[in-house]
Each structure stands twice: as C-alpha cells, then as structure tokens.
Design an enzyme around this catalytic site. Structure first.
Site, PDB file in Angstrom:
ATOM      1  N   HIS A 122       0.906  -1.018  -0.136  1.00 19.54           N
ATOM      2  CA  HIS A 122       0.154  -0.005   0.115  1.00 19.54           C
ATOM      3  C   HIS A 122       0.788   1.188  -0.203  1.00 19.54           C
ATOM      4  O   HIS A 122       1.980   1.271   0.404  1.00 19.54           O
ATOM      5  CB  HIS A 122      -0.911   0.133   1.344  1.00 19.54           C
ATOM      6  CG  HIS A 122      -1.888  -1.134   1.364  1.00 19.54           C
ATOM      7  ND1 HIS A 122      -1.656  -2.150   2.344  1.00 19.54           N
ATOM      8  CD2 HIS A 122      -2.931  -1.427   0.726  1.00 19.54           C
ATOM      9  CE1 HIS A 122      -2.742  -2.877   1.963  1.00 19.54           C
ATOM     10  NE2 HIS A 122      -3.455  -2.608   1.061  1.00 19.54           N
ATOM     11  N   ASP A 151       2.344   1.733   3.336  1.00 16.60           N
ATOM     12  CA  ASP A 151       3.211   0.672   3.811  1.00 16.60           C
ATOM     13  C   ASP A 151       4.458   1.296   3.405  1.00 16.60           C
ATOM     14  O   ASP A 151       5.687   0.844   4.241  1.00 16.60           O
ATOM     15  CB  ASP A 151       3.026  -0.505   2.990  1.00 16.60           C
ATOM     16  CG  ASP A 151       1.832  -1.326   3.342  1.00 16.60           C
ATOM     17  OD1 ASP A 151       1.457  -1.327   4.517  1.00 16.60           O
ATOM     18  OD2 ASP A 151       1.361  -2.075   2.422  1.00 16.60           O
ATOM     19  N   ASP A 155      -2.677 -13.561  -0.370  1.00 13.70           N
ATOM     20  CA  ASP A 155      -3.303 -12.663   0.543  1.00 13.70           C
ATOM     21  C   ASP A 155      -3.773 -13.462   1.713  1.00 13.70           C
ATOM     22  O   ASP A 155      -5.303 -13.676   1.413  1.00 13.70           O
ATOM     23  CB  ASP A 155      -4.472 -11.793  -0.255  1.00 13.70           C
ATOM     24  CG  ASP A 155      -4.685 -10.289   0.488  1.00 13.70           C
ATOM     25  OD1 ASP A 155      -4.104 -10.124   1.831  1.00 13.70           O
ATOM     26  OD2 ASP A 155      -5.501  -9.767   0.089  1.00 13.70           O
TER      27      ASP A 155
END
Ligand code: XUL
Ligand code: MN
Length: 339
Positions: A49, A52, A278
């Site tokens: 992200h 992040d 994920d």
C-alpha cells in the site's frame, strides 16, 4: 512445459491477529524485519500500500527520501516491488467512499492521494497500481446514485491513466465488506469498465480467490475469463469457507479441488503475473509460527503445479469427448488424493 513462478505478499500478511472482537495478540514487527522474512520463505517481491512505504501525510520532499530508503531496503534484500495500492479506506475523508464520495472535496482527496501512489510506484520502479475499491458502495441503496458512481469510478481511473502514460491500473474487486454492497462487485464488472477507459491496454484486473467466492463465483472460472481477455495481471490466492466475512485463509485449506482448478488454469494459460498470496494467520497462531500460513500456501501452490503438470491432457480430452465426467471426476480426485 516448465516455468517458475514469482511469489509475492504484502507486509499486512504478517499481522498481529486483531479481529473486530478482540485486540492484537502478537507484537508488531518492524517493516525491515518483515522484509528479511521474504527470501527465507521463498518469496521474490513485495506488494505494498502507499502508506506501507511512507506515511500518507508526509511532504513531497520527505516522501522522496523515505521512498528512496525503502527502495534500498528492498534492493538489499533482493526483492522487487510488485505494485502500489492507495489505501483509500482509513482516512476520515474516505468515510463515505473515495472516488464515489458524495463530497467533492473528499473525492479530490482520493484522486490526489492516488496520484501520489503513482509517484511512489514510479520511484520504486513498478508500473502497477492496484485499486481495491473498499468503500465504493453503500450501506443503504439510496445513499448514492449508482449511475453517477459508475461514472465517477471511470473518471478516477482515467485521471490516473492520464496522469502517467506508463502505469497500469489493476482493479481488485470484492462484492461486500466493508460495504453492504460494493459498486463493480466482480472482476467481470471491472473488465467492462476497462474497455471504456482512455487506455484499455493499460486497464486490467487482480483477482482474489476469496473475493470471487464471496460473490458466489468460482475463482478459476473468474481467472479463466480474465485470462481470455489477456487482463489477468496479478492474483491474490487464498481460501474462504462459505459466505461470511472475508477470511483470507491459507491457499487450498478449505477446498483443495478448487485450488487445484485455480492452479491448473494459470498453468494452461501460461499466466506470467506474480503469484500473490493474500493470506492471514489464525488469531491462535503463536509468534514463532506467524509466517507459516505464507510458507504453507506457497508449498500447496507448488504441489498443485506438480499435480497440474501430471495431468494427462489427452486423457482429459478423451473423457470429455466420451462425456464420461464420472470417470474424469475420479481421475482428478485420485490425482489430488495422491494416486
Ligand atoms: C481486501 C484486500 C486487500 C487488498 C489490498 O479484502 O484483499 O488486502 O488486497 O489492498
Ligand atoms: Mn486482496
């Protein structure tokens, strides 16, 4: 045919075990410490992200320096950045959605933040931007105009494609959670939007297994359809036990045959994107075991690649031709059982 897959995951996949009913149960690991785990676990790249990488409220100058530091950290570990995803669901300005918010000011914030994510992607040397449209939807249907919302999502994707003529947009669709109903709930919906953007060749899809299952769809068929469009550019493999909250269980842990069909379709189509996992550790997982779900998901994927490669294509075709699906089913089951 034999080829190797590149494996990736995001730092959020090493988590602290909080859920909506209880606090964290494992300590926070520094980003640098997480990065050191990747290669050990057999992973090659990092999904990120925007925040992040660097906090979302940093100035341009500080952002440039911060991103350069992260680029060096990745290089030192021999890792690449697969994509950047703007996190458009935590800031107070995204309470009512990002691109589809009813507030013009908040929509502008969402676009500006997404452009900043494009800048970060460029600095890290990746051209892929993943859009999980977390809050683009409603709790009650009357809250937003759904026709206007579709146009606003298209306008946002176009704004990013025009902002940078090199990046690619990958929509990661999910039918619900956090919203009651999401706009563009499936990969098929986003595919239709891809063809209406200013550059369809740079508009594609990331498919997450659990999201397809939540939509009542089979992930391997969702992936097959997207592969046929040549628009499956990344995946989030995991598993999901029925229609409930998004579980992100280890790949293949609920339905091995469904996982096999996922791997088989990727193999047959010569999928060349990254294999993103994920997956979430169970809340009960001890600190010393907190990356096992990643290693296990990768191991199951690779075992299923072996199974897929051992499938006798001529036999499958002959059983299809004879319409002997009972025998075909047994053949696949025996492969999975290990005979
Ligand atoms: C949400 C989800 C996200 C995205 C990245 O369900 O899957 O983790 O993958 O933003
Ligand atoms: Mn995902």
């Amino acid at each position: 045919m034999s080829r190797t897959y590149r494996f990736t995951f995001g730092p959020w996949n090493i988590s602290q075990g909080a859920d909506p009913f209880g606090p964290t149960v494992r300590p926070n690991l520094e980003f640098a410490v997480k990065l050191r785990e990747y290669k050990k676990l057999g992973f090659d790249g990092v999904q990120l992200h925007d925040d992040d990488v660097v906090p979302a409220d940093w100035t341009a100058d500080r952002t440039r320096k911060g991103v350069a530091d992260v680029k060096k950290m990745l290089a030192d570990e021999g890792l690449f950045a697969e994509f950047i995803a703007p996190r458009l669901w935590e800031d107070p300005r995204t309470i009512d959605g990002a691109y589809t918010s009813n507030s013009a000011e908040d929509r502008k914030y969402a676009i500006d933040r997404s452009k900043r994510a494009v800048d970060i992607a460029n600095m890290l040397g990746t051209r892929d931007i993943v859009l999980w449209l977390a809050r683009e939807g409603t709790y009650i249907r009357e809250a937003k105009d759904p026709i206007t919302a579709s146009q606003r999502i298209l306008d946002a994707v176009n704004a990013l494609l025009e902002y940078d003529k090199n990046i690619r947009i990958l929509g990661e669709m999910k039918p619900n959670e956090p919203m009651d109903q999401a706009y563009l709930p499936t990969p098929g919906h986003f595919l239709a939007l891809c063809y209406r953007t200013v550059d369809p060749a740079r508009s594609g899809v990331l498919i997450e297994s659990a999201h397809s299952i939540l939509a009542g769809l089979d992930p391997s068929d969702d992936m097959a359809y997207t592969l046929w469009h040549k628009k499956l550019w990344s995946v989030h493999l995991n598993d999901q036990n029925g229609l409930k909250y998004d579980q992100d269980k280890a790949f293949g842990s609920v339905d091995l045959r469904r996982a096999f069909n996922t791997v088989w379709v990727l193999e047959r189509a010569n999928y060349d994107g990254c294999v993103g996992l994920d997956v979430k550790a169970m809340r009960t997982t001890k600190i010393e075991h907190q990356t096992k779900h990643l290693a296990n998901s990768r191991a199951v994927f690779l075992r299923l690649v072996d199974v897929a490669r051992s499938i006798d294509a001529a036999k499958v075709e002959s059983l299809r031709g004879a319409r002997d699906y009972e025998e075909l089913e047994l053949y696949v089951m025996e492969k999975l059982i290990g005979r």
